[in-house]
Design a protein around this motif. Structure first.
Motif, short mmCIF file in Angstrom:
data_model
loop_
_atom_site.label_atom_id
_atom_site.label_comp_id
_atom_site.label_asym_id
_atom_site.label_seq_id
_atom_site.Cartn_x
_atom_site.Cartn_y
_atom_site.Cartn_z
N ASP A 39 62.07 70.12 36.36
CA ASP A 39 61.83 69.15 35.83
C ASP A 39 60.40 68.90 34.72
OD1 ASP A 39 64.76 67.55 36.06
OD2 ASP A 39 63.47 66.50 36.45
N ALA A 40 59.68 69.71 35.62
CA ALA A 40 58.06 69.91 35.58
C ALA A 40 58.08 71.18 34.31
CB ALA A 40 57.49 69.75 36.47
N LEU A 41 58.95 71.88 34.66
CA LEU A 41 59.07 73.17 34.19
C LEU A 41 59.29 73.21 32.79
CD1 LEU A 41 57.65 76.12 34.35
CD2 LEU A 41 59.73 76.71 35.54
N ASP A 42 60.57 72.47 32.79
CA ASP A 42 61.56 72.48 31.05
C ASP A 42 61.07 71.76 29.58
OD1 ASP A 42 61.07 69.77 31.76
OD2 ASP A 42 63.52 69.82 31.17
N THR A 43 59.80 71.51 29.89
CA THR A 43 59.33 71.05 29.12
C THR A 43 57.50 71.30 28.90
OG1 THR A 43 58.02 69.14 30.46
CG2 THR A 43 60.00 68.51 28.98
N VAL A 44 57.49 72.27 29.51
CA VAL A 44 56.09 73.42 29.52
C VAL A 44 55.68 73.42 27.99
CG1 VAL A 44 55.17 74.86 29.94
CG2 VAL A 44 55.81 74.02 31.40
N PHE A 45 56.76 74.43 26.59
CA PHE A 45 56.20 74.52 25.88
C PHE A 45 56.53 73.27 24.84
CE2 PHE A 45 57.77 75.42 21.18
CZ PHE A 45 57.40 76.30 21.02
N LEU A 46 56.92 72.40 24.89
CA LEU A 46 57.20 71.04 23.79
C LEU A 46 55.64 70.63 24.00
CD1 LEU A 46 60.76 69.72 24.46
CD2 LEU A 46 60.04 71.06 22.35
N VAL A 47 55.52 69.92 25.79
CA VAL A 47 54.63 69.12 25.50
C VAL A 47 53.20 69.90 25.46
CG1 VAL A 47 55.14 67.36 26.72
CG2 VAL A 47 54.37 68.72 27.83
N ALA A 48 52.62 70.98 25.32
CA ALA A 48 51.70 71.43 26.07
C ALA A 48 51.95 73.04 25.28
CB ALA A 48 51.63 72.35 27.60
N ILE A 49 52.64 74.74 25.35
CA ILE A 49 52.32 75.48 24.10
C ILE A 49 52.82 75.28 22.90
CG2 ILE A 49 53.07 77.75 24.09
CD1 ILE A 49 53.72 77.42 27.25
N GLY A 50 52.91 74.46 22.97
CA GLY A 50 54.19 74.09 20.89
C GLY A 50 52.81 73.26 20.44
N PRO A 51 52.61 72.23 21.01
CA PRO A 51 51.14 71.43 20.54
C PRO A 51 49.85 71.50 19.92
CG PRO A 51 52.42 69.74 21.92
CD PRO A 51 52.81 71.35 22.49
N MET A 52 50.06 73.11 21.07
CA MET A 52 48.31 74.06 21.05
C MET A 52 48.62 74.62 20.05
SD MET A 52 46.38 75.39 24.10
CE MET A 52 45.49 75.07 25.06
N LEU A 53 49.87 75.39 19.91
CA LEU A 53 49.45 76.00 18.84
C LEU A 53 49.69 75.91 17.21
CD1 LEU A 53 52.35 78.34 19.98
CD2 LEU A 53 50.50 79.32 19.75
N ALA A 54 50.61 74.05 17.59
CA ALA A 54 50.58 73.19 16.23
C ALA A 54 49.23 73.26 16.08
CB ALA A 54 51.16 72.21 16.29
N ALA A 55 48.19 72.73 17.12
CA ALA A 55 46.39 72.57 16.65
C ALA A 55 45.66 73.27 15.69
CB ALA A 55 46.63 71.14 17.65
N LEU A 56 46.16 74.49 16.47
CA LEU A 56 45.93 75.97 15.62
C LEU A 56 45.85 76.13 14.82
CD1 LEU A 56 45.62 77.88 19.46
CD2 LEU A 56 43.00 77.22 17.87
N LEU A 57 47.18 75.94 13.50
CA LEU A 57 47.12 76.25 13.01
C LEU A 57 46.84 75.62 12.00
CD1 LEU A 57 51.04 77.27 13.12
CD2 LEU A 57 49.29 78.35 12.53
N LEU A 58 47.28 74.36 12.23
CA LEU A 58 46.61 72.89 11.70
C LEU A 58 44.94 73.32 11.57
CD1 LEU A 58 49.01 70.27 12.16
CD2 LEU A 58 49.40 71.77 9.83
#
Length: 551
Positions: A126-145
């Motif tokens: 359960d801790a691993l399955d949301t890595v992209f949605l809660v950490a990697i995805g937001p970081m990429l979105a924040a960098l782009l914006l």
């Protein structure tokens, strides 16, 4: 963090869905920034416009409404895609993990507690399955914006664009990097504390009767309280680290707003930009830091995810107890032979000490002896769950270490005292024994186990649902269902390990009589400490000091 790379193939399967989730997240945040910027520009421009001057209200109003709808729709799409991807990834993670564990069971690490294993199979996934949605995805979105906002500011207010880029860079990269370094140890401690709490709970449940009988409930309660306290302390430390990082991010957001305001006022006085545009850029700056807040919240959990990934990698890459040969030999039918077999989980204290056993094809042999004498170990070695430290085990004259485990398990079927009734229908439980069996074969197996009349009396028949661990069945019915499943397999050799455990004497005698009738023509090896009735076996052997003697 390198443990994440190990799981890259699983994430790559969902690359398209993850990309859509990221795109929708970017659109949502961009629409929010644009909405606040346009609103600020519009309201300021309307306030500064004189009553006599004409001002187009409809264009900005339509744009604000359009951006609102875009933000709503993209947010909805992001949630749908994100949760769908998470559930698909979760299914893949669990399927991959169990597939990785099957050839490694029993695990070589005998020190791994049951509660710790449960924690890895549930909480760590359960801790691993949301890595992209809660950490990697937001970081990429924040960098782009952040890059887009810095570019917009640089076009209108170059000095503000530079200062904003530095500050947002710290918020998106600097603060998360420090938080990751700080939370790695905290994440490991939290995962270990969580596993310890689960171990304490499961130990208390499994040993509840013994704890009451020996008056040790206070000790168990204290042990659990200590585990819970360590878990709470770990959560507080990680929460404090996340809160401090969030506070620093908010301070950076305030500094960015002051910087844009400072350089913007200079630009307004110089006539380079107008007041409404400055208001729009200022509000856009504030809105852009919404993405950085999500980054901090996600990265605070990254240490836990990294620790979980490392633990899952450890058990999924553990050395198997046995390995298939590079070029397996075919496995014929024939006699079962143990020759001078030595085995012990602790090599210094072997359980089997030069054991010899010969079972003719089609005969029935019973091995009796007290619990812990090594009876179950004999059957485990026959299934090649372990390899002996000395001696050989053969079927039809072929050493089982030279054949594929799949072929061996098709030849030998086991009914143990722990054989489970799984949550599902009677049909689903039976098909575990042979997946391609038709209903006629299922009914024949049930009839051989003397359970067919009971199943026919159920309204749903084979489709009748049995509860977890067979709680909707009596103990005897559950054992007979497991027997039917074993009989359904096409194995030539049937191994029974304490099959009558938990049955009263009357039910035990009836069960053993049915086993004899149902297994005619097959080789049977029965390990039990029960008193066997006359004719239960062709030969009865007693386990004495790691060797077999005629009883």
């Amino acid at each position: 963090m390198t443990a994440f790379w190990f799981f890259r193939p699983l994430f790559q399967r969902h690359a398209a869905r993850l990309a859509w989730t990221l795109l929708l997240s970017v659109i949502t945040l961009a629409a929010g920034i644009a909405l606040l910027s346009v609103s600020g520009w519009f309201l300021t421009a309307a306030a500064l416009t004189t009553a006599a001057a004409s001002f187009n209200l409809f264009g900005p109003s339509s744009l604000i409404r359009g951006l609102s709808f875009i933000r709503i729709l993209s947010r909805y799409g992001e949630k749908v895609f994100g949760h769908d991807t998470t559930l698909r990834l979760l299914a893949d993670l669990r399927g991959w993990l169990f597939a990785s564990l099957f050839p490694r069971v029993p695990l070589a690490d005998r020190g791994l507690r049951h509660g710790d294993l449960v924690s890895r199979l549930t909480a760590d996934v359960d801790a691993l399955d949301t890595v992209f949605l809660v950490a990697i995805g937001p970081m990429l979105a924040a960098l782009l914006l952040g890059s887009a906002m810095a570019t917009a500011l640089w076009v209108f207010i170059p000095a503000a664009g530079v200062s904003y880029a530095i500050l947002v860079g710290f918020a998106v990269l600097g603060v998360p990097a420090v938080l990751i370094l700080a939370s790695r140890r905290m994440g490991t401690e939290l995962v270990e504390a969580s596993a310890a709490a689960r171990i304490a709970v499961l130990d208390g449940i499994d040993g509840h009767a013994d704890l009451i009988a020996f008056g040790e409930t206070a000790t168990a309660r204290a042990s659990f309280a200590g585990s819970a306290a360590r878990l709470a302390a770990s959560r507080r430390r990680l929460g404090m680290a996340g809160s401090l990082a969030a506070a620093v991010t908010q301070a950076l957001a305030g500094a960015a707003m002051i910087s844009v305001l400072w350089f913007g006022i200079v630009a307004v006085h110089a006539g380079t930009i107008g007041g409404p545009l400055l208001a729009g850029l200022l509000l856009g700056t504030i809105a852009s830091f919404e993405a950085t807040g999500a980054v901090v919240r996600g990265v605070a959990r990254l240490g836990v995810s990294a620790a979980a990934a490392a633990r899952l990698k450890a058990i999924s890459t553990a050395r198997p107890m046995v390995n298939d040969p590079a070029r397996p030999d075919p496995l014929p039918s024939g006699d079962v032979r143990f020759e001078s077999v030595v085995f012990g989980h602790d090599r210094r204290r072997p359980v089997l000490r030069g054991l010899d056993l010969s079972v003719k094809q089609g005969s029935r042999v019973a091995i009796i002896g007290p619990s812990g004498s090594g009876k179950s170990t004999v059957l485990a070695l026959l299934l090649r769950l372990y390899d002996p430290q000395a001696g050989t085990i053969s079927i039809g004259g072929v050493d089982i270490r030279t054949v594929a485990q799949r072929d061996l398990h098709e030849k030998v079927s086991l009914l143990s005292q722990d054989s489970p009734v799984v949550l599902g229908t009677i049909r689903e439980n039976l098909l575990i024994g042979r997946a391609d069996a038709n209903d006629a074969a299922l009914w024949h197996a049930l009839a051989s186990a003397r359970l067919a009349d009971f199943v026919r009396g159920l309204p749903e028949g084979l489709g009748a649902f049995v509860g977890e661990t067979g709680r909707t069945l009596s103990v005897g019915q559950a054992r007979r269902l497991c027997l039917a499943r074993t009989l359904l397999s096409q194995a030539d050799i049937l191994a029974f390990d304490e099959p009558t455990s938990g049955l009263d004497r009357e039910a035990e005698l009836a069960f053993l009589a049915d086993v004899n009738a149902a297994t005619a023509g097959r080789t049977v090896i029965l390990a039990t400490h029960a008193a066997l009735p006359l004719g239960a076996a062709d030969h009865i052997l007693r386990m004495v000091d790691g060797r077999l003697e005629t009883a």
